[in-house]
Structures are given as structure tokens and as C-alpha cells.
Design an enzyme around this catalytic site. Structure first.
Site, PDB file in Angstrom:
ATOM      1  N   GLN A 125       0.841  -1.205   0.000  1.00 44.85           N
ATOM      2  CA  GLN A 125       0.000   0.000   0.000  1.00 44.85           C
ATOM      3  C   GLN A 125       0.875   1.254   0.000  1.00 44.85           C
ATOM      4  OE1 GLN A 125      -2.113   0.402   3.718  1.00 44.85           O
ATOM      5  NE2 GLN A 125      -3.559   1.895   2.923  1.00 44.85           N
ATOM      6  N   GLU A 243     -10.230  -1.048   4.892  1.00 39.88           N
ATOM      7  CA  GLU A 243      -9.223  -1.197   5.950  1.00 39.88           C
ATOM      8  C   GLU A 243      -9.876  -1.080   7.327  1.00 39.88           C
ATOM      9  OE1 GLU A 243      -6.047   1.828   6.365  1.00 39.88           O
ATOM     10  OE2 GLU A 243      -4.691   0.122   6.572  1.00 39.88           O
ATOM     11  N   ASN A 368      -4.078   6.015  16.960  1.00 35.44           N
ATOM     12  CA  ASN A 368      -5.124   6.036  17.987  1.00 35.44           C
ATOM     13  C   ASN A 368      -5.565   7.449  18.348  1.00 35.44           C
ATOM     14  OD1 ASN A 368      -4.979   3.337  17.803  1.00 35.44           O
ATOM     15  ND2 ASN A 368      -4.682   2.943  19.988  1.00 35.44           N
ATOM     16  N   GLU A 369      -4.651   8.426  18.152  1.00 25.45           N
ATOM     17  CA  GLU A 369      -5.079   9.816  18.391  1.00 25.45           C
ATOM     18  C   GLU A 369      -6.158  10.200  17.373  1.00 25.45           C
ATOM     19  OE1 GLU A 369      -1.855   8.914  18.261  1.00 25.45           O
ATOM     20  OE2 GLU A 369      -1.307   9.216  20.360  1.00 25.45           O
TER      21      GLU A 369
END
Ligand SMILES: Cc1cc2nc3c(=O)[nH]c(=O)nc-3n(C[C@H](O)[C@H](O)[C@H](O)COP(=O)(O)OP(=O)(O)OC[C@H]3O[C@@H](n4cnc5c(N)ncnc54)[C@H](O)[C@@H]3O)c2cc1C
Length: 390
Positions: A125, A243, A368-369
Site C-alpha cells: 500500500q 481497511e 489512535n489519536e
């Protein structure tokens, strides 16, 4: 919400379970470091392909089993329970293939889908760049459009599997005057083109799983453009939709890991109330995650779009996984440093290395932020930006 499997799902689960019991490789397969390990990993993928299990989530007309998200989760529950090797062509099977199924022309589908399914061609990717990660619209790799095709120049980074990939799906800027989301094109780059240079990056866990990819005068035919020139952002969003859908990790995997860890605990730690409290808490979190996943999978199977619940799932499993590995570091002690120790079960191998990989999950597939931002804005209804004094 589905809590129990219906007869058809049970039958599918039993079919998968039986096949895996009879076919799963005896020991862990090696990470890909050379041609021999690549051949070994491809052979396992080929076995799955021959049995019709390469991509159960793909439609039957493209060689899949037409499974909905719940059916797909049943497959991966069994896959992980049986301690099977990580999938080699996950970016092809999970992202490139589904994007081509949604938006590719029939000749593009004929050209690529079967070889993705059989893992004869491995994919990577090419989205992230030094100036474009969380903010993907910052892509600067240039694509010069002419009658013959697109001449690509630029750099991608953190490109997993690029060291052995045959193809890369990439986002490039084909309109030099454009900014942000417009003027981008989604195209397929042949990794064997002489203008493609792959420079591996050594990771904390001592593995070279991803690389920098330098693209110098790489000629991409127009037939390799998915959708239209300049409409790449829409295609990339389709890829990211897949995704997000596929980044739900299964609770069964964590249950197996926790059970193996408990069995590996030395007697002193079995009496340690702090360790026992940690185990209890992890067990609780795994169960909560199981129900959260069941709810999300039920909604997706009933046709709801992937929404912010995918962000909650990703946040939950990636942080849970780190805590599980931290507990394991303590429980395994020096054994956590061992690499390929035959006295350990497959699930407890290479613990320290896998701990570092678990930390990477806090970053990839949307950091994760960024997931917290999505939850804050779309679930809690908080404003986009808070004043700095808050
Ligand atoms: C193991 C691994 C494999 C990867 N594989 C691939 C791959 O195959 N192909 C590919 O294209 N990319 C891949 N990536 C790259 C990954 O997608 C990016 O690392 C990720 O999108 C973050 O981008 P960045 O590294 O540029 O960090 P940045 O976007 O620069 O972010 C830096 C830090 O700032 C935080 N941050 C950024 N924006 C905000 C915001 N708005 N609010 C709050 N915090 C913010 C981030 O969370 C992070 O902590 C991989 C990464 C890893 C770790």
C-alpha cells in the site's frame, strides 16, 4: 444483535475448523527474509486458495465465499484459534482486491484479482509519505499525465511488504496546481519497474517489514488507473473503508493468548495478587471487546455502513493488546527475550519482538489519536478543535 450462530454459520465454522485442524502447519512459519521463506509462506496461501478459503469475504463470482462480516469473523476466529500463520497478502486480499471489485474495470479485475487471491502476486500500500501520514491529503508524489500514461516521481514511506511485493496501489498528485483532496489519482505501480527502489527500514523488533519506496520516472500505463485521473481521493476512501472494516481483531485471538499466558505463569506469579488482578481485568476487557465486536459485526451484516464504532474497536483492541503483551513480559521473564524457543507454544514465541509490533498497532490503520478524534467528534459530538487553554 447475533449472540449465537445459526445452523448455516455453525456448518461453515465446522467446515473451517475441520479443514484447519487437518492442514495447519506444525510450527510457526518464518517471517519473509529471503526467497525460501517467501516460497514457504506462499505455499500456505496456496493451500488456503485451493481449499476456497483465501478470501471468504470476497463475492463468489470473484472466487470468494460471499461471507458477510460475521461469517468472515467466524473464519478468522477459527484461523487464530488454530494458531495459523499471519496472512502474507493481507494488503492485496483486504484492500487492493476489494477496491478493484468495487471500482475496477472488468479488464482490471481479470488482470489482478485471481493472482491476488492465489497470492501469486503480493501487494503493498503506497499511501504514506514523509509529509503525508495521518493527513493523507498531503500526498506530494507527482504523476505527470501524457497520452502514453503517467510518469511517477516521488517517495512513499512505511510501505509494508514492499521488499517482496509485486504491485503497489498508490495515491499520486496528477494535478500540480491542486492541493489537498483534489487532483489525486489512484494507480497500480509495478514494483519490478526499474524506477522503483526499495530501501528497508529496520524496526525496533529487528524485523525489516516496511521500507521507503523511491519512485523515479516510473511509467504507469493509463490502464492501471482505478476510476479516473484526478478522482483518486474517492478511490482511496473506498480502500480505507475496507481497511477500517477489516481492522476489527477477533476476541478469540486474545482469549487464546491470555490462556496460554496463564499456563506459562511461574508459580510465584500465580500467587501474586497484583498479577491475578491484571489477568482478571484483561479477561473482563476481552469479554467486553467480544460483545462490542459482535454488535458491530451484526450491524455491518445487516447492511449498516462502517461508522465510528470501527474506531472504538480499533482503539480497544490495539490498547488491550499492548497490555496483554506487557503482562506477558512480566510473566515470561527471560523467556520473553527468546527467539524461536522450542519449549514455548507457538502463541508464546518471540514475545519481546511481538510486543514491539503490538505497539506499532497504536499507529497503523489510523493512529489512535486520530481514532480518538473521530470518537470525540462523531460519537460524543465534541467540536473539531478545542481552544488551547482548555
Ligand atoms: C507497522 C506499520 C506499518 C505501516 N504500513 C503502511 C503501509 O503499508 N502503507 C502505508 O501507506 N502506510 C503504512 N504505515 C504508515 C501509517 O499509516 C502512518 O504511520 C500513520 O498514518 C501515521 O502517520 P505518520 O507516521 O506520518 O505520523 P503523523 O501523521 O505525522 O503523526 C505524528 C503523531 O501526531 C499525531 N497526530 C497527527 N495528526 C493529529 C491530529 N489531527 N490530532 C491529534 N493527533 C494527531 C499522530 O497520532 C502521531 O502520534 C505503517 C505504519 C506502521 C507503524
Amino acid at each position: 444483535m447475533h449472540l449465537d450462530l445459526d445452523p448455516e454459520q455453525r456448518e461453515f465454522r465446522d467446515e473451517v475448523r475441520t479443514w484447519l485442524e487437518e492442514n495447519v502447519p506444525a510450527g510457526p512459519l518464518p517471517p519473509v527474509t529471503d526467497q525460501a521463506s517467501l516460497t514457504e509462506r506462499k505455499a500456505w496461501e496456496r493451500q488456503l486458495f485451493d481449499a476456497g478459503f483465501a478470501a471468504v469475504h470476497w463475492p463468489t463470482e470473484h472466487g470468494g465465499r460471499g461471507m458477510d462480516p460475521l461469517g468472515t469473523a467466524i473464519f478468522y476466529d477459527e484461523y487464530l484459534r488454530a494458531d495459523c500463520p499471519p496472512r502474507l497478502n493481507r494488503l492485496g486480499l483486504g484492500l487492493a482486491g476489494p477496491t478493484l471489485i468495487d471500482l475496477g474495470t472488468s479488464s482490471q479485475q481479470t488482470r489482478w484479482l485471481r493472482n491476488i487471491l492465489s497470492s501469486d502476486e503480493i501487494w503493498c500500500q503506497g499511501f504514506s509519505e514523509p509529509e503525508a501520514g495521518s493527513d493523507l491529503a498531503g500526498v506530494r508524489t507527482r504523476g505527470e499525465v501524457s497520452e502514453e500514461g503517467i510518469l511517477v516521481n516521488g517517495q512513499k514511506i512505511w510501505t509494508s511488504h514492499s521488499l517482496f511485493a509485486d504491485w503497489m496501489f498508490a495515491l499520486v498528485r496528477t494535478d500540480p496546481d491542486s492541493t489537498r483532496h483534489s487532483g489525486l489519482t489512484f494507480l497500480m505501480v509495478d514494483m519490478h519497474d526499474p524506477g522503483v527502489e526499495v530501501r528497508p527500514i529496520r524496526q525496533l523488533n529487528d524485523v525489516r517489514e516496511f521500507s521507503e519506496v523511491f519512485l523515479t520516472d516510473v511509467r504507469v500505463p493509463r490502464d492501471n488507473v482505478v476510476s479516473e485521473i484526478g478522482k483518486g481521493w474517492k478511490v482511496a476512501m473506498t480502500t480505507l473503508f475496507h481497511e477500517r472494516g477489516s481492522s476489527l481483531n477477533t476476541a478469540a485471538h486474545f482469549r487464546v493468548m491470555l490462556t496460554e499466558l496463564i499456563e506459562a505463569l511461574p508459580p510465584t506469579l500465580r500467587q501474586d495478587s497484583r498479577v491475578l488482578t491484571d489477568i482478571g481485568r484483561l479477561y473482563e476487557e476481552i469479554e467486553a471487546y467480544r460483545y462490542m465486536t459482535l454488535r458491530t459485526l451484526s450491524e455491518l451484516s445487516f447492511g449498516s455502513p462502517v461508522g465510528p464504532q470501527a474506531s472504538m474497536g480499533k482503539l480497544w483492541w490495539s490498547e488491550l493488546q499492548v497490555r496483554l503483551f506487557e503482562l506477558g513480559l512480566e510473566a515470561l521473564g527471560p523467556l520473553a527475550e527468546a527467539v524461536d524457543d522450542p519449549t514455548l507454544s507457538n502463541g508464546l514465541q518471540n514475545w519481546r519482538q511481538r510486543y514491539w509490533l503490538a505497539r506499532a498497532a497504536l499507529i497503523y490503520a489510523g493512529s489512535n489519536e486520530i481514532q480518538r478524534n473521530i470518537i470525540a467528534e462523531r460519537v460524543l459530538g465534541l467540536p473539531k478543535g478545542l481552544p488551547s487553554a482548555v
